[in-house]
Design an enzyme around this catalytic site. Structure first.
Site, short mmCIF file in Angstrom:
data_model
loop_
_atom_site.label_atom_id
_atom_site.label_comp_id
_atom_site.label_asym_id
_atom_site.label_seq_id
_atom_site.Cartn_x
_atom_site.Cartn_y
_atom_site.Cartn_z
CE LYS A 93 -25.38 18.20 -3.81
NZ LYS A 93 -25.47 16.80 -3.33
CD GLU A 138 -25.66 12.05 -9.28
OE1 GLU A 138 -24.74 11.55 -9.95
OE2 GLU A 138 -25.48 12.57 -8.15
CB SER A 144 -26.41 22.41 2.31
OG SER A 144 -27.80 22.54 2.07
#
Lengths: 399, 271
Positions: A90, A112, A378
């Site tokens: 991220k 969010e 990830s």
């Protein structure tokens, strides 16, 4: 095949901008500014500096020797996005967008979050760059990922638990959009996945494409060619599109893995591409999980980060043109993959990423030892150990 | 403007009486199927000029808490399109009042614009308001609306620039919906200067080509009167009605809504 920067924001029939009129000037301002910095040398230099010195890029491409030997098929490599600062991919996107927000002179950032990884990455980027941030998170997610709520608070971010609707990621996005409509003049909405109205799906993809670009360079060094197969998990689909996009024009087999939850034949899954139909949500035309009258369904996944009834529009397009194969993994398969990787390699993967591991193991079994599979890991799984512990305990008790 | 519709006729009629329009928004299936009709009857008796029927969507991202909660409650009670059509037909047996469907793009898209607009026209709907439909995405939507003589009421905002406003006006029929505030529906504030400026600017650019209605956060007869004085051709009330419905026992619903509407309507006459 490549849809680099579609002017109308469409990937085939998917994408677009279905938004309240109040947001149109903000979206246009964003698009204009993004196009300005996209190829700007000083922006690239600044972003690269933070990606390298702050976030820890490039991430290793690790040959999972033990796992490969245990499976006995194709070689499995792990793209270690879990080693990035914050523990997930991220940060690639939040640093990019936070730097853009700064250039746009926006001081208030909203975001969010589902599992909390994007919220944490936003809070980190904002703390680092001197911006204030507020994060919307489904109430249900604040409970199952409470560690991340605390991390965001520590980092100086205000977390708003969202109690409307299904109290998960979908509702957090609704609430962030409502905030943006209300504070449109001074607020930057830092969306965390490759979803939403144009230009978000393109912008997030571009910031995440560093994953695929590094994979290509690293595999060339190891193998003198691109990987035979890449695998990534798909919720909204940002780590997946970042992995896939640089490989779209190659011969590499590309596989996305959705959350099959308790099974595709049940009502408890989040496998939008495998079981959804076309529709409009959160500003985009894409595949959705919806009922026969177009009401959005509640979804389920053991991983909060994949618990979303929509998917990035570029994935919808790549599915329809048959460039990417989309498969799914059940909660049970995911837990097994989580435990397998933890024990064979000493790496605790996020439950989201464990979906990709589950599918990669299946693929590896069916392929010769000469082939190579790259799995995008990830995120790391520290945030998930409680959920796994509970799942494993329940299975033991039910026996 | 080509052709006439119930909405256009209504504005002409009001014009001849030196009146402006009171538009009332009700949620289909709220507080339940039976009492939605009581609310509508109250609105008609109280003198509402146009009624917006809000068909609930699971993810109403332009709506504030009041309409969100009413929508959720309605959906939890099983509200569906069959019920919506039953309601419209019943209203049409009793009244010729212009009816506008307000819902989100996915509901319309899912039904197929052309097929659905034909069905709602047959049932007696005169126009559509779709808060997440932009002119950029509206090609098929407009085509279906035009071929079925459904008015397309687009929204504009205080931050919509002149050029874009012009483009939106060209696709708008019935009336133009000016969103009064930066925010979702139902958030009440005292009237802001930027809202008054936006109303004046919009009226100027529209140049009498089409009526301008204003809504979002408007709740009292005083507010309605104020916006009419400032040049609004219509004022839209939604969340305030839903709050009233929420606290009114069903036996008194029709009467209470009638009185509430009468008070609002009394301020729409130009003296």
């Amino acid at each position: 095949m490549k849809s680099r920067f579609p002017k109308d924001g469409r990937f085939g029939e998917f994408g677009g901008k279905y938004i309240p009129e109040t947001l149109v000037p903000a979206i246009e301002e964003l698009e204009e500014n993004y196009l300005k910095i996209k190829n700007d040398k000083s922006f690239k230099k600044e972003l690269n500096y933070y990606l390298t010195e702050y976030a820890g890029r490039p991430t290793p491409l690790y040959f999972a020797k033990n796992l490969t030997e245990k499976i006995g098929g194709a070689k499995i490599y792990l793209k270690r996005e879990d080693l990035l600062h914050g523990g997930a991919h991220k940060i690639n996107n939040t640093l990019g967008q936070a730097l853009l927000a700064k250039r746009m002179k926006k001081k208030r950032i909203i975001a969010e979050t589902g599992a909390g990884q994007h919220g944490v990455a936003t809070a980190m980027a904002c703390a680092c760059l001197g911006l204030t941030s507020e994060v919307y998170m489904g109430y249900k997610d604040t409970i199952r990922q409470k560690l991340n709520v605390y991390r965001m608070n520590l980092l100086g971010s205000k977390v708003h638990p969202v109690k409307s609707g299904s109290q998960t990621l979908k509702d957090a996005i609704n609430e962030a959009i409502r905030d943006w409509i209300t504070n449109v003049k001074d607020t930057y909405y830092l969306l965390g996945s490759a979803v939403g109205p144009h230009p978000y799906p393109v912008m997030v993809r571009d910031f995440q494409s560093v994953i695929g670009t590094e994979i290509i360079q690293q595999m060339k060094k190891i193998n003198k060619k691109a990987p035979d197969t890449v695998v990534a998990c798909v919720g909204g689909g940002s780590n997946a599109i970042g992995t896939f996009y640089p490989l779209i024009d190659s011969d590499t087999e590309i596989v996305g893995v959705e959350a099959a939850g308790k099974g595709l034949k049940t009502e408890f899954h989040s496998a939008t591409l495998s079981a959804g139909s076309k529709g409009v949500l959160h500003g985009m035309m894409t595949y959705l999980l919806q009922d026969k009258e177009g009401q959005i369904k509640e979804t389920h996944s053991i991983s909060a980060g994949l618990d979303y009834p929509g998917v990035g529009p570029e994935h919808a397009f790549l599915k329809d043109v048959n460039r990417v194969k989309y498969r799914s993994a059940t909660d049970k398969e995911v837990i097994e993959a989580f435990l397998l990787l933890t024990r064979t390699e000493g790496i605790i993967p996020a439950l989201e990423s464990s979906h990709a591991i589950a599918e990669a193991v299946k693929i590896a079994k069916s392929k010769p030892k000469s082939e190579s599979i790259v799995v995008t890991l990830s995120g790391r799984g520290d945030k998930d150990v409680e959920v796994v512990e509970e799942y494993v305990r329940n299975i033991k008790n039910s026996r | 403007m080509s052709g006439t519709s119930r909405i256009q006729d209504k504005f002409l009629e009001l014009d001849s009486k030196n009146e402006k329009a009171l538009i009332m928004y009700a949620v289909v299936g709220y507080p339940n199927e039976k009492d939605t009709l009581a609310v509508i009857r109250g609105l008609i008796k109280g003198g509402a000029d146009i009624i917006e029927l809000g068909f609930p969507f699971s993810d109403p991202l332009a709506d504030g808490l009041v309409i969100q909660n009413a929508s959720m409650l309605s959906l939890d009670k099983g509200t569906n399109l069959g019920q919506f059509f039953r309601l419209v037909r019943k209203i049409r047996q009793e009244s010729n009042i212009p009816l506008v469907l307000m819902t989100y793009t996915n509901i319309l898209y899912h039904q197929n614009y052309e097929k659905f607009f034909k069905e709602i026209k047959n049932a007696g709907i005169d126009g559509v308001i779709t808060p997440d439909m932009t002119i950029e995405e509206s090609k098929e939507y407009l085509k279906a609306a035009r071929s079925n003589a459904i008015d397309t009421i687009f929204l504009v905002s205080p931050n919509t620039d002149k050029k874009r406003l012009g483009r939106i006006i060209r696709q708008t029929t019935g009336f133009l919906y000016l969103v009064a505030v930066y925010g979702t529906t139902g958030v009440q504030n005292k009237i802001q200067q930027y809202t008054i400026d936006a109303l004046r600017n919009t009226k100027k650019i529209v140049d009498r080509k089409i009526p301008v209605g204003i809504g979002f956060g408007i709740s009292t007869p005083e507010d309605v009167g104020h916006f009419i004085k400032q040049g609004a051709d219509a004022v839209i009330i939604g969340s305030a009605l839903i709050k009233l419905v929420e606290k009114t026992p069903t036996s008194k619903l029709e009467k209470t809504v009638t009185e509430f509407t009468k008070k609002l309507k009394s301020t729409t006459k130009i003296i």
